[in-house]
Design a protein around this motif. Structure first.
Motif, PDB file in Angstrom:
ATOM      1  N   PHE A  36     -36.907  -7.188 -29.705  1.00 14.89           N
ATOM      2  CA  PHE A  36     -35.476  -7.448 -29.621  1.00 14.89           C
ATOM      3  C   PHE A  36     -35.259  -8.947 -29.425  1.00 14.89           C
ATOM      4  CE2 PHE A  36     -36.602  -3.486 -27.497  1.00 14.89           C
ATOM      5  CZ  PHE A  36     -35.933  -2.571 -28.300  1.00 14.89           C
TER       6      PHE A  36
ATOM      7  N   LEU B 124     -22.642  -1.599 -22.961  1.00 13.47           N
ATOM      8  CA  LEU B 124     -23.535  -1.471 -24.119  1.00 13.47           C
ATOM      9  C   LEU B 124     -23.108  -2.380 -25.268  1.00 13.47           C
ATOM     10  CD1 LEU B 124     -24.310   2.361 -24.201  1.00 13.47           C
ATOM     11  CD2 LEU B 124     -25.810   0.497 -23.492  1.00 13.47           C
ATOM     12  N   ALA B 125     -21.791  -2.688 -25.319  1.00 13.64           N
ATOM     13  CA  ALA B 125     -21.298  -3.483 -26.453  1.00 13.64           C
ATOM     14  C   ALA B 125     -21.468  -4.980 -26.252  1.00 13.64           C
ATOM     15  CB  ALA B 125     -19.831  -3.151 -26.703  1.00 13.64           C
ATOM     16  N   GLY B 126     -21.375  -5.444 -24.999  1.00 13.29           N
ATOM     17  CA  GLY B 126     -21.380  -6.890 -24.772  1.00 13.29           C
ATOM     18  C   GLY B 126     -22.470  -7.328 -23.818  1.00 13.29           C
ATOM     19  N   ASP B 127     -22.428  -8.587 -23.429  1.00 18.88           N
ATOM     20  CA  ASP B 127     -23.350  -9.090 -22.415  1.00 18.88           C
ATOM     21  C   ASP B 127     -22.773  -8.771 -21.041  1.00 18.88           C
ATOM     22  OD1 ASP B 127     -25.179 -10.246 -24.158  1.00 18.88           O
ATOM     23  OD2 ASP B 127     -23.873 -11.993 -24.424  1.00 18.88           O
TER      24      ASP B 127
ATOM     25  N   THR C 109     -33.466  -0.152 -24.293  1.00 21.65           N
ATOM     26  CA  THR C 109     -33.072  -1.251 -25.181  1.00 21.65           C
ATOM     27  C   THR C 109     -32.125  -2.214 -24.483  1.00 21.65           C
ATOM     28  OG1 THR C 109     -31.247   0.096 -25.986  1.00 21.65           O
ATOM     29  CG2 THR C 109     -33.254   0.050 -27.335  1.00 21.65           C
ATOM     30  N   THR C 110     -31.166  -1.700 -23.748  1.00 23.70           N
ATOM     31  CA  THR C 110     -30.040  -2.533 -23.330  1.00 23.70           C
ATOM     32  C   THR C 110     -29.858  -2.558 -21.814  1.00 23.70           C
ATOM     33  OG1 THR C 110     -28.992  -1.779 -25.361  1.00 23.70           O
ATOM     34  CG2 THR C 110     -27.614  -2.997 -23.842  1.00 23.70           C
TER      35      THR C 110
ATOM     36  N   PRO D 106     -28.593  -6.344 -17.386  1.00 24.73           N
ATOM     37  CA  PRO D 106     -28.619  -6.398 -18.849  1.00 24.73           C
ATOM     38  C   PRO D 106     -28.663  -7.865 -19.258  1.00 24.73           C
ATOM     39  CG  PRO D 106     -26.771  -5.102 -18.063  1.00 24.73           C
ATOM     40  CD  PRO D 106     -27.348  -5.771 -16.876  1.00 24.73           C
ATOM     41  N   GLY D 107     -29.431  -8.169 -20.269  1.00 25.41           N
ATOM     42  CA  GLY D 107     -29.670  -9.561 -20.631  1.00 25.41           C
ATOM     43  C   GLY D 107     -30.878 -10.056 -19.875  1.00 25.41           C
ATOM     44  N   ARG D 108     -31.210  -9.381 -18.806  1.00 18.30           N
ATOM     45  CA  ARG D 108     -32.466  -9.508 -18.103  1.00 18.30           C
ATOM     46  C   ARG D 108     -32.783 -10.879 -17.534  1.00 18.30           C
ATOM     47  NH1 ARG D 108     -36.315  -5.263 -20.707  1.00 18.30           N
ATOM     48  NH2 ARG D 108     -37.761  -6.628 -19.720  1.00 18.30           N
ATOM     49  N   LYS D 109     -31.777 -11.703 -17.287  1.00 21.54           N
ATOM     50  CA  LYS D 109     -32.058 -12.979 -16.638  1.00 21.54           C
ATOM     51  C   LYS D 109     -31.977 -12.821 -15.120  1.00 21.54           C
ATOM     52  CE  LYS D 109     -32.391 -15.336 -20.471  1.00 21.54           C
ATOM     53  NZ  LYS D 109     -33.712 -15.421 -21.049  1.00 21.54           N
TER      54      LYS D 109
ATOM     55  N   GLY E 211     -31.972 -11.026 -24.352  1.00 25.66           N
ATOM     56  CA  GLY E 211     -30.649 -10.487 -24.062  1.00 25.66           C
ATOM     57  C   GLY E 211     -30.509  -9.118 -24.711  1.00 25.66           C
ATOM     58  N   ARG E 212     -31.370  -8.881 -25.679  1.00 28.77           N
ATOM     59  CA  ARG E 212     -31.610  -7.568 -26.235  1.00 28.77           C
ATOM     60  C   ARG E 212     -30.414  -6.872 -26.848  1.00 28.77           C
ATOM     61  NH1 ARG E 212     -36.351  -5.100 -22.882  1.00 28.77           N
ATOM     62  NH2 ARG E 212     -35.462  -3.281 -23.826  1.00 28.77           N
ATOM     63  N   LYS E 213     -29.410  -7.618 -27.282  1.00 29.75           N
ATOM     64  CA  LYS E 213     -28.315  -6.971 -27.988  1.00 29.75           C
ATOM     65  C   LYS E 213     -28.587  -6.957 -29.490  1.00 29.75           C
ATOM     66  CE  LYS E 213     -25.731  -6.422 -24.332  1.00 29.75           C
ATOM     67  NZ  LYS E 213     -25.908  -5.160 -23.630  1.00 29.75           N
TER      68      LYS E 213
END
Lengths: 224, 224
Positions: free
Chosen positions: A128, B40-43, B122-123, B130-133, A131-133
């Motif tokens: 991915f 799920l749609a955005g950051d 995935t997300t 989410p974005g995993r930072k 940020g995996r989007k």
């Protein structure tokens, strides 16, 4: 296949060409190193070529001599690190050694990659975008996939060789390979998420016991 | 432990309180469902309480009656889905059944969670934002950890029970548990990244062969 003139160590044109090649490789590596710091610090979407240029201490125009886009820098970074891992994994395979020793060494190779590169289990991803989007663009995904495939086929070959020699039971080598690869990946995720520490086990223990159980299941046990 | 008056089905105060409770649970669930689509749609960073309110069709002020912050909505979403998975896993465990059947059923439970909730591979993430930072805040991480722990201890218990009955060999049940949990997680990642399809295996085959090899390694083989 050698390029024209590359065998002639005294040909001045060839010498110049070799130096140029080395300079390109070195400069690309410098840019990738700088970019990695930037990709790890921010969101992929917010990273610009200017950020990478600033960190590398070169101009934006110079970067474009070596890379088409931020995307290309990112996928070359992924590919370089993945390539090192797959090379270690393939090097661990010795056709003259037992399936048990081969898979054990491969397991350690994978674990060592995780130890040197935990960022691939937290921030970057071969599948991915950070940020995996988004997923990787098709050409980058195909290149990554092909190199991953080299590693996966080597594991499968080790298992098949074990089966053909009667060391391993006649399992579906491919499904076993995917399951083992998944085990290694999942163990790395658990470690990076702190689970191994919470449960008072080292990453070495989890890999070693995991591969041991798998191998005990895979191999033909000697009677008694 | 029942709350005061909750046993009295005809007490008007208790009836009112029960209705209020149910309304809160329902309303919180509606907000979480709406928020999930947004997350799920955005950051994560770019999601606002207003976005969630718009999608849920309620006011921003109403959301704040049920949740302190976007962060709380997010961690409640994670917790709700994780809770369903852990409940399935625990329900799969039957002390009167063999270690082989128990672990096989648990494996299927985990796989089914992945099939219903690929977004957690995935997300979204139980370990990272989410974005995993960023990682989850400590209180949210502790709540997630505790529920995960219920599942992990159930696997460990199934293995220990197998060992105590002589069905399983005397391995380190905890390291075996972590390795198995990692295998399930890694198999889900491979599937979501399309690897199982590339290698012409179904997700069912990879889980089934993985657990079979693990169990063949774990269990005491009958002679012959």
């Amino acid at each position: 296949m050698p390029t024209l003139g590359s065998d002639d160590k005294r040909d001045p044109v060839a010498i110049k060409e070799r130096r140029r090649s080395k300079r390109i490789v070195r400069r690309r590596a410098e840019i990738i190193d700088a970019a990695k710091n930037i990709f790890l610090a921010g969101d992929y979407a917010s990273v610009t070529i200017d950020d990478i240029a600033d960190t590398a201490g070169i101009s934006r125009a110079t970067i474009y001599l070596y890379f088409k886009s931020k995307q290309e820098v990112y996928t070359e970074l992924l590919f370089r690190d993945l390539d090192a891992m797959i090379t270690m994994l393939i090097t661990s395979f010795d056709r003259n050694d037992s399936v048990r020793n081969n898979l054990f060494r491969m397991s350690i190779s994978y674990m060592n990659f995780f130890r040197v590169h935990p960022e691939y289990f937290t921030t970057l991803s071969f599948f991915f975008m950070p940020g995996r989007k988004e997923t990787l663009p098709p050409d980058a995904a195909a290149k990554i996939s092909a190199r991953l495939n080299d590693g996966i086929l080597t594991i499968e070959e080790a298992i098949k060789l074990g089966i053909s020699r009667g060391e391993a039971r006649p399992v579906d080598a491919r499904a076993a390979t995917l399951s083992l690869w998944g085990q290694w990946m999942g163990n790395a995720y658990l470690a990076v998420a702190g689970r191994t520490t919470i449960y008072e086990r080292t990453i070495e223990q989890v890999y070693a016991d995991g591969i041991d159980l798998f191998l005990d299941g895979l191999t033909v046990r000697s009677p008694g």
